[in-house]
Design a protein around this motif. Structure first.
Motif, PDB file in Angstrom:
ATOM      1  N   ALA A 163       8.863   6.678 -14.273  1.00  0.00           N
ATOM      2  CA  ALA A 163       7.883   6.285 -15.374  1.00  0.00           C
ATOM      3  C   ALA A 163       8.666   5.335 -16.236  1.00  0.00           C
ATOM      4  O   ALA A 163       7.966   5.475 -17.467  1.00  0.00           O
ATOM      5  N   ASP A 164       9.615   4.617 -15.899  1.00  0.00           N
ATOM      6  CA  ASP A 164      10.059   3.613 -16.840  1.00  0.00           C
ATOM      7  C   ASP A 164       9.434   2.823 -17.778  1.00  0.00           C
ATOM      8  O   ASP A 164       8.561   2.028 -16.101  1.00  0.00           O
ATOM      9  N   THR A 165      10.326   1.964 -17.715  1.00  0.00           N
ATOM     10  CA  THR A 165      10.029   0.289 -17.388  1.00  0.00           C
ATOM     11  C   THR A 165       9.949  -0.525 -16.858  1.00  0.00           C
ATOM     12  O   THR A 165       9.022  -1.043 -16.315  1.00  0.00           O
ATOM     13  N   ALA A 166      10.803   0.069 -15.881  1.00  0.00           N
ATOM     14  CA  ALA A 166      11.225  -0.651 -14.377  1.00  0.00           C
ATOM     15  C   ALA A 166      10.053  -0.901 -13.728  1.00  0.00           C
ATOM     16  O   ALA A 166       9.806  -0.985 -12.655  1.00  0.00           O
TER      17      ALA A 166
ATOM     18  N   LYS B 195       0.573  -1.514  -0.299  1.00  0.00           N
ATOM     19  CA  LYS B 195      -0.108   0.010   0.387  1.00  0.00           C
ATOM     20  C   LYS B 195       0.788   1.363  -0.005  1.00  0.00           C
ATOM     21  O   LYS B 195       0.460   2.017  -1.289  1.00  0.00           O
ATOM     22  N   GLU B 196       1.936   1.346   0.716  1.00  0.00           N
ATOM     23  CA  GLU B 196       2.794   1.924   0.832  1.00  0.00           C
ATOM     24  C   GLU B 196       3.823   2.035  -0.601  1.00  0.00           C
ATOM     25  O   GLU B 196       4.258   3.675  -0.682  1.00  0.00           O
ATOM     26  N   ALA B 197       3.836   1.589  -0.646  1.00  0.00           N
ATOM     27  CA  ALA B 197       4.684   1.145  -1.711  1.00  0.00           C
ATOM     28  C   ALA B 197       4.322   2.353  -3.328  1.00  0.00           C
ATOM     29  O   ALA B 197       4.560   2.748  -3.696  1.00  0.00           O
ATOM     30  N   PHE B 198       2.826   1.664  -3.242  1.00  0.00           N
ATOM     31  CA  PHE B 198       2.038   2.286  -4.677  1.00  0.00           C
ATOM     32  C   PHE B 198       2.102   3.782  -4.351  1.00  0.00           C
ATOM     33  O   PHE B 198       2.239   4.923  -5.272  1.00  0.00           O
ATOM     34  N   ALA B 199       1.968   3.906  -3.311  1.00  0.00           N
ATOM     35  CA  ALA B 199       1.381   5.563  -3.045  1.00  0.00           C
ATOM     36  C   ALA B 199       2.806   5.699  -3.597  1.00  0.00           C
ATOM     37  O   ALA B 199       3.179   6.926  -3.720  1.00  0.00           O
ATOM     38  N   GLN B 200       4.106   5.568  -2.730  1.00  0.00           N
ATOM     39  CA  GLN B 200       5.513   5.867  -2.649  1.00  0.00           C
ATOM     40  C   GLN B 200       5.962   6.044  -4.151  1.00  0.00           C
ATOM     41  O   GLN B 200       5.874   6.930  -5.040  1.00  0.00           O
ATOM     42  N   GLY B 201       5.253   5.418  -4.983  1.00  0.00           N
ATOM     43  CA  GLY B 201       5.498   4.886  -6.644  1.00  0.00           C
ATOM     44  C   GLY B 201       4.188   6.781  -7.167  1.00  0.00           C
ATOM     45  O   GLY B 201       5.430   6.773  -7.990  1.00  0.00           O
ATOM     46  N   ASP B 202       3.557   6.420  -6.594  1.00  0.00           N
ATOM     47  CA  ASP B 202       2.667   7.765  -7.605  1.00  0.00           C
ATOM     48  C   ASP B 202       2.915   9.080  -7.336  1.00  0.00           C
ATOM     49  O   ASP B 202       3.449  10.254  -7.687  1.00  0.00           O
ATOM     50  N   GLU B 203       3.284   8.802  -6.241  1.00  0.00           N
ATOM     51  CA  GLU B 203       4.210  10.953  -5.381  1.00  0.00           C
ATOM     52  C   GLU B 203       5.691  10.603  -6.360  1.00  0.00           C
ATOM     53  O   GLU B 203       5.922  11.908  -6.850  1.00  0.00           O
ATOM     54  N   LEU B 204       6.289   9.975  -6.761  1.00  0.00           N
ATOM     55  CA  LEU B 204       7.561  10.271  -7.739  1.00  0.00           C
ATOM     56  C   LEU B 204       6.973  10.513  -8.922  1.00  0.00           C
ATOM     57  O   LEU B 204       7.810  11.501  -9.219  1.00  0.00           O
TER      58      LEU B 204
END
Length: 567
Positions: free
Chosen positions: A339-342, A322-331
């Protein structure tokens, strides 16, 4: 590069002429320094009380000027230091941050600089001082901590100890130079000379430790020298880094984690150090040990993209999805290039690991919209669709990728498994035969062939159809020819069992139709069963014995029918 460093660098040329020759504003500095003299900067000390840090620095600067030989040590004048600070817009009464102290020393062409802290006490002041080499602000020699009546008294004590501490520097320089020339024995000897002259030497020990690392000395030896460094200077960044590395090499992971945490504490607002330490923490131990460290680092450096990326990866590793997805959205909001292939592949894989298969497929699809033809994203999308139960969509995506010649990992096997999930059995074996003929060596594919053959055997037993039995025998013979080990034994046992059932059917038909050919076919199948059942019998010993017992009864019956019908 920090804002402060940029400010200093920007005025370097403008002040170059001023810095080359000491100011003549004070009679104290009206002599031109010897070109070979070591240039030493005394920076304003950190202090809780305004003006106290300036007083401590002034007192030490004055004491050193009067006590150190002018031709050996040139203490940079306060007027030159203040001129540089004022020209760059810095207050001359405030202590600088560590990186700015080094930048100032570099601009003033200082070889060394003195830093410290001073605080008021009930009986006077407490002063701590360090000698730092300008070439690297991690090269620190603690000078001592002094509880005295005044900054003047502290200056006297610091100046005295500084003279002793500097005795190691010639050995340290020789150690560095010999190491550059790959004369490692000479480098070690020079460092030891420095340590003999000043037993509390950290700089000479750091050089010796680095030489030992270059020579790949045993981890226990590196640990020993690192412990000496840290015992003298508990905040030594090189010492703590070597300590952690040595503990790690010796398998003492808990001690390595403690050392890494202490290393980060030496400069908690240094994002580069934080990134390095957290990466090390994540590699030497359970990633959960790194999480509180990276959380603190992000809190102290809000918006730092490198730290946020690292935190995102740690959150994925600790399965804090949950935190990871939120952190990804923030990034992605902070920097769309993140937002690259990785990013898409790792996010989709994490969603799948979190059993959010539909979202995983959607994330992979978003990635493919931005990076069409990506093999990793294509594979992730297909597998996510399959796990979401959307097998037809997964097969269509795979066939599209194959047509576009996109290399999908294990694409052929993935296609066969999708055909199996879709109950398109007629297409599976031909595809498997093609794959194996083309050189596929996967065990999973061969096990799948055995499984399909067993399904055919069970279906034949239910239908009691000669055609169904013939199909099962054909598939099992193919499975026997392409498998090894346990899979081969299983195929042989199943083939033997199928021969028994098929032979019994042939025998029944022979009796009903009084046909010689059917009786002979049954006889041959019983003979084959007696060969195959023992070969694969280890997979099911009890069943093998029962089947062999049945063959012993059926085989004589076949002989009787052959005798009766074959005239």
């Amino acid at each position: 590069m920090s804002r402060h460093f940029q400010a200093f660098a920007g005025i370097g040329l403008a002040l170059g002429g001023t810095l080359a020759v000491p100011s003549i504003a004070s009679a104290q500095y009206n002599r031109v320094p010897d070109p070979n003299a070591t240039r030493v900067l005394v920076a304003v000390f950190k202090a809780g009380e305004k003006g106290l840090g300036v007083q401590a620095a002034d007192a030490l600067r004055s004491r050193m000027t009067s006590e150190f030989p002018f031709k050996q040590v040139y203490v940079l004048p306060k007027t030159d230091i203040n001129a540089t600070l004022e020209a760059s817009g810095f207050p001359i009464t405030d202590a600088l941050e560590a990186h700015d102290q080094r930048a100032l020393a570099t601009l003033l062409r200082a070889d060394e600089y003195i830093t410290g802290t001073v605080t008021k006490t009930a009986t006077g002041v407490k002063v701590d001082a360090n000698l730092v080499l300008a070439r690297d602000n991690a090269l620190v020699q603690p000078i001592g901590s002094y509880d005295v009546k005044s900054v003047g008294d502290a200056a006297g004590a610091i100046s005295k100890e500084l003279k002793e501490a500097r005795k190691q520097l010639d050995g340290e320089r020789k150690c560095i130079n010999s190491a550059r020339e790959q004369k490692y024995d000479a480098a070690i000897a020079a460092a030891k000379e420095g340590i003999v002259l000043y037993p509390r030497a950290t700089l000479a020990r750091i050089c010796m430790a680095n030489v030992m690392i270059t020579q790949k000395a045993p981890a226990a030896e590196q640990l020993a020298i690192a412990k000496e460094i840290v015992a003298i200077d508990p905040k030594s960044r090189p010492g703590l880094a070597i300590l952690a590395s040595s503990y790690r090499a010796l398998g003492q992971q808990d001690s390595a984690v403690v050392s890494l945490t202490r290393l980060l504490a030496t400069d908690p607002k240094n994002p580069r150090l934080q990134k390095d330490v957290v990466e090390e923490l994540a590699s030497v131990a359970n990633p959960r040990l790194a999480k509180p460290v990276i959380d603190t680092a992000v809190m102290l450096n809000p918006g730092d993209p490198d730290l946020l990326r690292l935190r995102w990866r740690i959150l994925l590793a600790t399965r804090d999805y949950k935190e990871a997805f939120a952190q990804g959205d923030e990034l992605v909001k902070l920097d769309t290039s993140f937002a690259d292939t990785a990013y898409f592949a790792l996010s989709a894989a994490a969603m799948a690991a979190d059993s959010q298969f539909q979202k995983a497929a959607e994330m992979a699809a978003k990635g493919l919209a931005k990076f069409p033809g990506s093999p990793d994203l294509t594979f992730t999308q297909i597998v996510a669709l399959q796990k979401a139960g959307q097998n037809q969509q997964a097969l269509e995506a795979l066939d599209k990728a194959i047509a576009a010649k996109i290399p999908v990992e294990n694409g052929s096997y993935l296609r066969v498994s999708l055909l199996k999930d879709l109950n398109r059995s007629a297409e599976i074996l031909p595809a498997a035969r093609v794959m194996i003929a083309a050189g596929d060596t996967s065990t999973a594919l061969r096990q799948m062939v055995v499984g399909i053959a067993n399904d055919q055997r069970v279906a034949a037993s239910k239908s009691n159809s000669p055609d169904d039995f013939a199909l099962a025998v054909s598939t099992l013979m193919f499975a026997d020819s392409v498998t090894t080990g346990a899979a081969k034994a299983q195929a042989q046992f199943l083939l033997g069992a199928t021969y028994v059932a098929f032979g019994q059917l042939k025998l029944t038909q022979s009796q009903a139709q009084k046909q010689c050919g059917l009786a002979k076919e049954a006889k041959n199948m019983f003979a084959d069963a007696q060969i195959m059942l023992p070969k694969g019998g280890a997979t099911n010993v009890d069943a093998m014995r029962q089947l062999m017992g049945a063959v012993m009864q059926l085989d004589p019956a076949a002989d009787q029918m052959i005798k009766a019908f074959c005239k």
